[in-house]
Motif scaffolding. Structure first.
Motif, PDB file in Angstrom:
ATOM      1  N   ASP A  60       0.834  -1.211   0.000  1.00 53.12           N
ATOM      2  CA  ASP A  60       0.000   0.000   0.000  1.00 53.12           C
ATOM      3  C   ASP A  60       0.863   1.255   0.000  1.00 53.12           C
ATOM      4  O   ASP A  60       0.499   2.270  -0.596  1.00 53.12           O
ATOM      5  CB  ASP A  60      -0.918   0.004   1.226  1.00 53.12           C
ATOM      6  CG  ASP A  60      -1.970  -1.089   1.148  1.00 53.12           C
ATOM      7  OD1 ASP A  60      -2.556  -1.253   0.062  1.00 53.12           O
ATOM      8  OD2 ASP A  60      -2.190  -1.774   2.153  1.00 53.12           O
ATOM      9  N   VAL A  86       3.029   3.846  -4.142  1.00 50.54           N
ATOM     10  CA  VAL A  86       3.074   5.101  -3.378  1.00 50.54           C
ATOM     11  C   VAL A  86       4.346   5.118  -2.534  1.00 50.54           C
ATOM     12  O   VAL A  86       4.593   4.177  -1.758  1.00 50.54           O
ATOM     13  CB  VAL A  86       1.843   5.246  -2.461  1.00 50.54           C
ATOM     14  CG1 VAL A  86       1.949   6.529  -1.642  1.00 50.54           C
ATOM     15  CG2 VAL A  86       0.561   5.236  -3.285  1.00 50.54           C
ATOM     16  N   HIS A 105       3.151   8.173  -7.733  1.00 47.33           N
ATOM     17  CA  HIS A 105       2.506   8.685  -6.523  1.00 47.33           C
ATOM     18  C   HIS A 105       3.564   8.814  -5.421  1.00 47.33           C
ATOM     19  O   HIS A 105       4.184   7.814  -5.038  1.00 47.33           O
ATOM     20  CB  HIS A 105       1.398   7.743  -6.060  1.00 47.33           C
ATOM     21  CG  HIS A 105       0.506   7.258  -7.159  1.00 47.33           C
ATOM     22  ND1 HIS A 105      -0.388   8.077  -7.813  1.00 47.33           N
ATOM     23  CD2 HIS A 105       0.391   6.030  -7.730  1.00 47.33           C
ATOM     24  CE1 HIS A 105      -1.031   7.377  -8.739  1.00 47.33           C
ATOM     25  NE2 HIS A 105      -0.577   6.138  -8.707  1.00 47.33           N
ATOM     26  N   ASP A 134      -0.267  13.825  -5.519  1.00 47.29           N
ATOM     27  CA  ASP A 134      -1.615  13.698  -6.060  1.00 47.29           C
ATOM     28  C   ASP A 134      -2.546  13.234  -4.941  1.00 47.29           C
ATOM     29  O   ASP A 134      -2.117  13.046  -3.796  1.00 47.29           O
ATOM     30  CB  ASP A 134      -1.650  12.741  -7.254  1.00 47.29           C
ATOM     31  CG  ASP A 134      -1.115  11.351  -6.925  1.00 47.29           C
ATOM     32  OD1 ASP A 134      -1.040  10.990  -5.731  1.00 47.29           O
ATOM     33  OD2 ASP A 134      -0.780  10.603  -7.867  1.00 47.29           O
ATOM     34  N   ASP A 135      -3.808  13.066  -5.260  1.00 49.28           N
ATOM     35  CA  ASP A 135      -4.792  12.677  -4.238  1.00 49.28           C
ATOM     36  C   ASP A 135      -4.468  11.325  -3.621  1.00 49.28           C
ATOM     37  O   ASP A 135      -4.651  11.130  -2.412  1.00 49.28           O
ATOM     38  CB  ASP A 135      -6.206  12.649  -4.836  1.00 49.28           C
ATOM     39  CG  ASP A 135      -6.740  14.032  -5.164  1.00 49.28           C
ATOM     40  OD1 ASP A 135      -6.166  15.015  -4.638  1.00 49.28           O
ATOM     41  OD2 ASP A 135      -7.708  14.131  -5.941  1.00 49.28           O
ATOM     42  N   ASP A 136      -3.976  10.380  -4.416  1.00 50.81           N
ATOM     43  CA  ASP A 136      -3.660   9.051  -3.897  1.00 50.81           C
ATOM     44  C   ASP A 136      -2.554   9.113  -2.850  1.00 50.81           C
ATOM     45  O   ASP A 136      -2.657   8.513  -1.774  1.00 50.81           O
ATOM     46  CB  ASP A 136      -3.231   8.110  -5.033  1.00 50.81           C
ATOM     47  CG  ASP A 136      -4.386   7.721  -5.937  1.00 50.81           C
ATOM     48  OD1 ASP A 136      -5.553   7.899  -5.520  1.00 50.81           O
ATOM     49  OD2 ASP A 136      -4.128   7.233  -7.051  1.00 50.81           O
ATOM     50  N   HIS A 139      -3.774  11.072   0.308  1.00 50.96           N
ATOM     51  CA  HIS A 139      -4.709  10.251   1.087  1.00 50.96           C
ATOM     52  C   HIS A 139      -3.954   9.174   1.863  1.00 50.96           C
ATOM     53  O   HIS A 139      -4.252   8.921   3.046  1.00 50.96           O
ATOM     54  CB  HIS A 139      -5.728   9.588   0.164  1.00 50.96           C
ATOM     55  CG  HIS A 139      -6.628   8.621   0.869  1.00 50.96           C
ATOM     56  ND1 HIS A 139      -7.644   9.017   1.715  1.00 50.96           N
ATOM     57  CD2 HIS A 139      -6.646   7.251   0.873  1.00 50.96           C
ATOM     58  CE1 HIS A 139      -8.248   7.949   2.208  1.00 50.96           C
ATOM     59  NE2 HIS A 139      -7.667   6.868   1.704  1.00 50.96           N
ATOM     60  N   CYS A 140      -2.979   8.574   1.245  1.00 54.60           N
ATOM     61  CA  CYS A 140      -2.182   7.549   1.901  1.00 54.60           C
ATOM     62  C   CYS A 140      -1.410   8.137   3.078  1.00 54.60           C
ATOM     63  O   CYS A 140      -1.396   7.568   4.178  1.00 54.60           O
ATOM     64  CB  CYS A 140      -1.214   6.928   0.898  1.00 54.60           C
ATOM     65  SG  CYS A 140      -0.265   5.563   1.550  1.00 54.60           S
TER      66      CYS A 140
END
Length: 259
Positions: A60, A86, A105, A134-136, A139-140
């Motif tokens: 993840d 990520v 990411h 970026d959003d990913d 968010h992570c």
């Protein structure tokens, strides 16, 4: 979340333990030495490796907690075959862009605290500064941070540079002053622990007041007799003498600016 931890030093150790306690799964710990990787892997129930080629290709998130000097070169090695993963680094002074062009990411997960392997810390009290390409990635970073800290703050790489600079003054330079004080006392057979009540009270004050408002000592009023005498006492240590004189000048200048 499944986390690959790159690094096994002080930051990685505390972070790995905090993430494990929060319910995340550390699937692998990489370090340049197998002994370090194995030690942290044993505490987090994960695999260990000292070979970049043996790091899992997917997770993840890959959290890179290594020295600034090796971050760029190691990031380039890790990115191969993991371009869609990520990646987050934990460095206060390095830009997010260290991953740019290597992976899709990426971002920053910077816990601002001084870490020692011998001392436990309450991660819930540590502010974590995050950034994402970026959003990913964002968010992570936020998900990880909010699972272990009560204070999560988005911050750009440019802003974080100044945060880290301020931290050097507040932590590293202050601790060096403690070390210099300890040297002076030891040279004259005096114990350092007599300083602790003074240090503790000074630290408590800045929780309630602006630091410049509670500054004390001969430099505030620029007592030249005391300053000259103490500077002369440091004649055998010219570098420390220079620090003393420059610090006294800086304190007095700051006092004038506040008037």
């Amino acid at each position: 979340m499944d986390v690959v931890l790159i690094g096994a030093g002080r930051v990685a150790t505390h972070l790995g333990m905090a993430l494990t306690e929060a319910g995340h799964r550390i699937v692998c710990v990489y370090s340049r030495t197998m002994a370090s990787a194995s030690a942290l892997a044993a505490r987090t129930g994960s695999a260990a490796t000292d070979d970049v080629r043996q790091v899992p290709l997917s997770a993840d998130v890959f959290v890179v907690a290594v020295k600034d000097a090796v971050l760029e070169s190691l990031a380039a090695q890790l990115a191969k075959g993991r371009e869609e993963q990520v990646f987050l680094h934990t460095a206060g002074s390095m830009p997010m862009a260290v991953f740019q062009g290597l992976v899709q990411h990426y971002g920053v997960f910077y816990p601002m605290q001084t870490f020692s392997k011998e001392r436990q810390v309450d991660f819930a009290e540590i502010p974590v500064f995050i950034e994402g390409s970026d959003d990913d990635a964002l968010h992570c970073a936020r998900t990880l941070a909010e699972s272990i800290s009560r204070r999560v703050i988005p911050m750009s790489s440019d802003e974080r540079k100044y945060l880290h600079l301020a931290a050097v003054f507040a932590c590293n330079f202050t601790n060096h002053c403690y070390a210099l004080a300890s040297d002076i006392l030891r040279e004259h057979g005096l114990p350092f622990d007599v300083m602790l009540p003074l240090i503790d009270e000074t630290t408590r004050k800045v929780h309630d007041f602006e630091p410049s408002q509670v500054q004390t000592g001969p430099a505030v009023r620029y007592d030249e007799n005391v300053i000259s005498m103490q500077a002369a006492m440091l004649a055998g240590r010219p570098l420390v003498q220079d620090i003393y004189e420059r610090m006294s000048q800086s304190i007095h200048q700051k006092t004038i600016e506040q008037q």
